[in-house]
Design a protein around this motif. Structure first.
Motif, PDB file in Angstrom:
ATOM      1  N   ILE A  47       0.833  -1.199   0.000  1.00 52.83           N
ATOM      2  CA  ILE A  47       0.000   0.000   0.000  1.00 52.83           C
ATOM      3  C   ILE A  47       0.871   1.254   0.000  1.00 52.83           C
ATOM      4  O   ILE A  47       1.743   1.405   0.858  1.00 52.83           O
ATOM      5  CB  ILE A  47      -0.921   0.014   1.238  1.00 52.83           C
ATOM      6  CG1 ILE A  47      -1.883  -1.171   1.204  1.00 52.83           C
ATOM      7  CG2 ILE A  47      -1.695   1.331   1.317  1.00 52.83           C
ATOM      8  CD1 ILE A  47      -2.669  -1.341   2.480  1.00 52.83           C
ATOM      9  N   PRO A  48       0.672   2.159  -0.954  1.00 52.47           N
ATOM     10  CA  PRO A  48       1.411   3.433  -0.921  1.00 52.47           C
ATOM     11  C   PRO A  48       0.886   4.302   0.222  1.00 52.47           C
ATOM     12  O   PRO A  48      -0.311   4.373   0.457  1.00 52.47           O
ATOM     13  CB  PRO A  48       1.093   4.060  -2.285  1.00 52.47           C
ATOM     14  CG  PRO A  48      -0.220   3.460  -2.682  1.00 52.47           C
ATOM     15  CD  PRO A  48      -0.224   2.064  -2.126  1.00 52.47           C
ATOM     16  N   THR A  49       1.768   4.927   0.940  1.00 53.59           N
ATOM     17  CA  THR A  49       1.369   5.742   2.097  1.00 53.59           C
ATOM     18  C   THR A  49       1.529   7.218   1.753  1.00 53.59           C
ATOM     19  O   THR A  49       2.572   7.818   1.979  1.00 53.59           O
ATOM     20  CB  THR A  49       2.207   5.390   3.326  1.00 53.59           C
ATOM     21  OG1 THR A  49       3.606   5.481   2.993  1.00 53.59           O
ATOM     22  CG2 THR A  49       1.924   3.982   3.787  1.00 53.59           C
ATOM     23  N   THR A  50       0.481   7.784   1.216  1.00 52.15           N
ATOM     24  CA  THR A  50       0.503   9.190   0.794  1.00 52.15           C
ATOM     25  C   THR A  50      -0.486  10.032   1.584  1.00 52.15           C
ATOM     26  O   THR A  50      -0.985  11.035   1.094  1.00 52.15           O
ATOM     27  CB  THR A  50       0.202   9.305  -0.704  1.00 52.15           C
ATOM     28  OG1 THR A  50      -1.080   8.671  -0.973  1.00 52.15           O
ATOM     29  CG2 THR A  50       1.274   8.627  -1.536  1.00 52.15           C
ATOM     30  N   GLY A  51      -0.799   9.578   2.808  1.00 50.26           N
ATOM     31  CA  GLY A  51      -1.677  10.368   3.653  1.00 50.26           C
ATOM     32  C   GLY A  51      -3.135   9.951   3.583  1.00 50.26           C
ATOM     33  O   GLY A  51      -3.464   8.774   3.391  1.00 50.26           O
ATOM     34  N   PHE A  52      -4.013  10.929   3.715  1.00 51.99           N
ATOM     35  CA  PHE A  52      -5.451  10.677   3.838  1.00 51.99           C
ATOM     36  C   PHE A  52      -6.011   9.892   2.658  1.00 51.99           C
ATOM     37  O   PHE A  52      -6.825   8.985   2.841  1.00 51.99           O
ATOM     38  CB  PHE A  52      -6.198  12.003   3.981  1.00 51.99           C
ATOM     39  CG  PHE A  52      -7.693  11.844   4.045  1.00 51.99           C
ATOM     40  CD1 PHE A  52      -8.321  11.422   5.212  1.00 51.99           C
ATOM     41  CD2 PHE A  52      -8.477  12.090   2.922  1.00 51.99           C
ATOM     42  CE1 PHE A  52      -9.696  11.265   5.265  1.00 51.99           C
ATOM     43  CE2 PHE A  52      -9.853  11.940   2.966  1.00 51.99           C
ATOM     44  CZ  PHE A  52     -10.465  11.527   4.147  1.00 51.99           C
ATOM     45  N   SER A  53      -5.582  10.224   1.463  1.00 53.87           N
ATOM     46  CA  SER A  53      -6.129   9.546   0.278  1.00 53.87           C
ATOM     47  C   SER A  53      -5.795   8.061   0.292  1.00 53.87           C
ATOM     48  O   SER A  53      -6.610   7.235  -0.135  1.00 53.87           O
ATOM     49  CB  SER A  53      -5.599  10.196  -1.001  1.00 53.87           C
ATOM     50  OG  SER A  53      -4.187  10.094  -1.073  1.00 53.87           O
ATOM     51  N   SER A  54      -4.616   7.708   0.804  1.00 54.19           N
ATOM     52  CA  SER A  54      -4.245   6.284   0.890  1.00 54.19           C
ATOM     53  C   SER A  54      -5.124   5.566   1.894  1.00 54.19           C
ATOM     54  O   SER A  54      -5.617   4.463   1.631  1.00 54.19           O
ATOM     55  CB  SER A  54      -2.776   6.142   1.292  1.00 54.19           C
ATOM     56  OG  SER A  54      -1.933   6.573   0.262  1.00 54.19           O
ATOM     57  N   TRP A  55      -5.317   6.193   3.065  1.00 49.34           N
ATOM     58  CA  TRP A  55      -6.182   5.558   4.061  1.00 49.34           C
ATOM     59  C   TRP A  55      -7.601   5.408   3.524  1.00 49.34           C
ATOM     60  O   TRP A  55      -8.247   4.373   3.710  1.00 49.34           O
ATOM     61  CB  TRP A  55      -6.216   6.375   5.358  1.00 49.34           C
ATOM     62  CG  TRP A  55      -7.342   5.909   6.228  1.00 49.34           C
ATOM     63  CD1 TRP A  55      -7.388   4.780   6.992  1.00 49.34           C
ATOM     64  CD2 TRP A  55      -8.638   6.517   6.337  1.00 49.34           C
ATOM     65  NE1 TRP A  55      -8.632   4.655   7.581  1.00 49.34           N
ATOM     66  CE2 TRP A  55      -9.409   5.693   7.199  1.00 49.34           C
ATOM     67  CE3 TRP A  55      -9.216   7.674   5.800  1.00 49.34           C
ATOM     68  CZ2 TRP A  55     -10.730   6.011   7.534  1.00 49.34           C
ATOM     69  CZ3 TRP A  55     -10.525   7.983   6.133  1.00 49.34           C
ATOM     70  CH2 TRP A  55     -11.260   7.158   6.994  1.00 49.34           C
TER      71      TRP A  55
END
Length: 346
Positions: A47-55
């Motif tokens: 999973i890419p961790t790019t903040g709110f959009s990733s969650w």
């Protein structure tokens, strides 16, 4: 790819802790071949961790999985049992009457539509925190079949006690009952009733991963296998939970099984339990209800097999019931929902 250490025998909490530390240490050195994939951790690592959009993506994807597994399974079971009823199916239905379409609408809305979104919320945060490294240590568990089996056993034990405990308290503490009582509007449950609860109840249900790991780490100093945590709790919720709420008994499972709560006993829970009078608040293991004295022994509701013995599940009775079964196909009509949603028990 995580490597699998040699198998070990785990027989006590101290032994489990010692083996846990030894096997994790062995894994970290990379001394052992024969890799064993950790499914949940492998997904989290991708999973890419790019903040709110990733969650948000994780949350919606997890909820989508819930729609397929839970709502989809509930729909299939509902169609089989309620849209195509037969005498042989009906004679094992705990409540001889079939619920109205508006009644089922309430279950579908809370359990089939809103439920997966709510129960996916907390796990999606957990998976995101694994992906960004905060909870990466939750993946550092021994990868042996012995440890997976130990984890599965502890997951069932801890999860089921937690399920029983908060459910039991939900019938005694006023603030909790004010939320949980809405689930008891479904006194004649269908498969859609499995998680037909208000969001607060479903949020508590979604904390299995935190409760299980918290108890294991607090008592034994170990983290349990994440695959077992997620897969076993999914089975308890989707598999056993849908059996409990399907409204039908299985002929080869005694309705008063000594070790496990059955569909009839959970039907009795829905039909008879109220504030301060909980029956069968356990989900899987019956031990907790036996200890609390919350096993139903009355005759206000009777199991289908006992009704058969008393001659009240005859074909003549079925012919009477058959003519009253609602046309559930109206639930596919948006106009029916718009017109009758206010009548649904929520």
């Amino acid at each position: 790819m995580i490597r699998r250490p040699p198998r070990s025998t785990l027989s006590s909490s101290s032994a489990a802790s010692d083996v846990y530390k030894r096997q994790v240490s062995t894994q970290s050195t990379g001394d052992t071949p024969d890799p064993m994939v950790q499914l949940i951790c492998s997904v989290a690592e991708a999973i890419p961790t790019t903040g709110f959009s990733s969650w948000l993506t994780i949350w919606l994807a997890y909820a989508g999985f819930g729609y397929v597994m839970l709502t989809g399974s509930s729909l299939a079971a509902f169609i089989y049992l309620y849209c195509y009823p037969t005498y042989n199916k009906w004679k094992y239905k705990s409540n001889p009457k079939y619920p109205t379409a508006t009644y089922v609408m309430g279950e579908v809305l809370l359990g089939g539509i809103l439920g997966p979104l709510v129960v996916a919320f907390a796990p999606s945060i957990h998976l995101y925190l694994i992906a960004d490294g905060h909870y990466k240590h939750h993946c550092d568990t021994p990868q042996s079949w012995s440890y997976k089996l130990l984890s599965a056993f502890l997951v069932v034990l801890i999860t089921d006690f937690y399920e029983w405990g908060w459910h039991f308290l939900g019938h005694y503490i006023g603030a909790l009952w004010s939320v949980h009582k809405h689930h008891h509007k479904y006194f004649n449950p269908t498969p859609f009733g499995t998680i037909a609860d208000y969001p607060a109840d479903n949020f508590m249900r979604s904390l299995y991963f935190m409760i299980v790991n918290g108890v294991a780490y607090g008592t034994m100093g170990i983290h349990l296998d994440l695959d077992m945590i997620y897969i076993v709790t999914a089975f308890l919720t989707v598999g056993w939970g849908m059996y409990l709420h399907c409204g039908h008994e299985i002929s080869w499972i005694p309705y008063d099984n000594r070790y496990f709560n059955t569909s009839f006993q959970h039907y009795a829970h829905h039909a008879v339990s109220s504030k301060n009078t909980p029956y069968h608040t356990g989900f899987f293991v019956k031990l907790w209800d036996n200890m609390a004295g919350s096993v139903y022994t009355g005759d206000k509701v009777l199991p289908a097999i006992e009704q058969q013995k008393r001659g009240i599940r005859t074909r003549a009775e079925w012919d009477k019931v058959k003519s009253t079964i609602p046309n559930y196909s109206v639930l596919l009509s948006p106009s029916f929902w718009i017109k009758h949603l206010h009548e649904a028990p929520l």
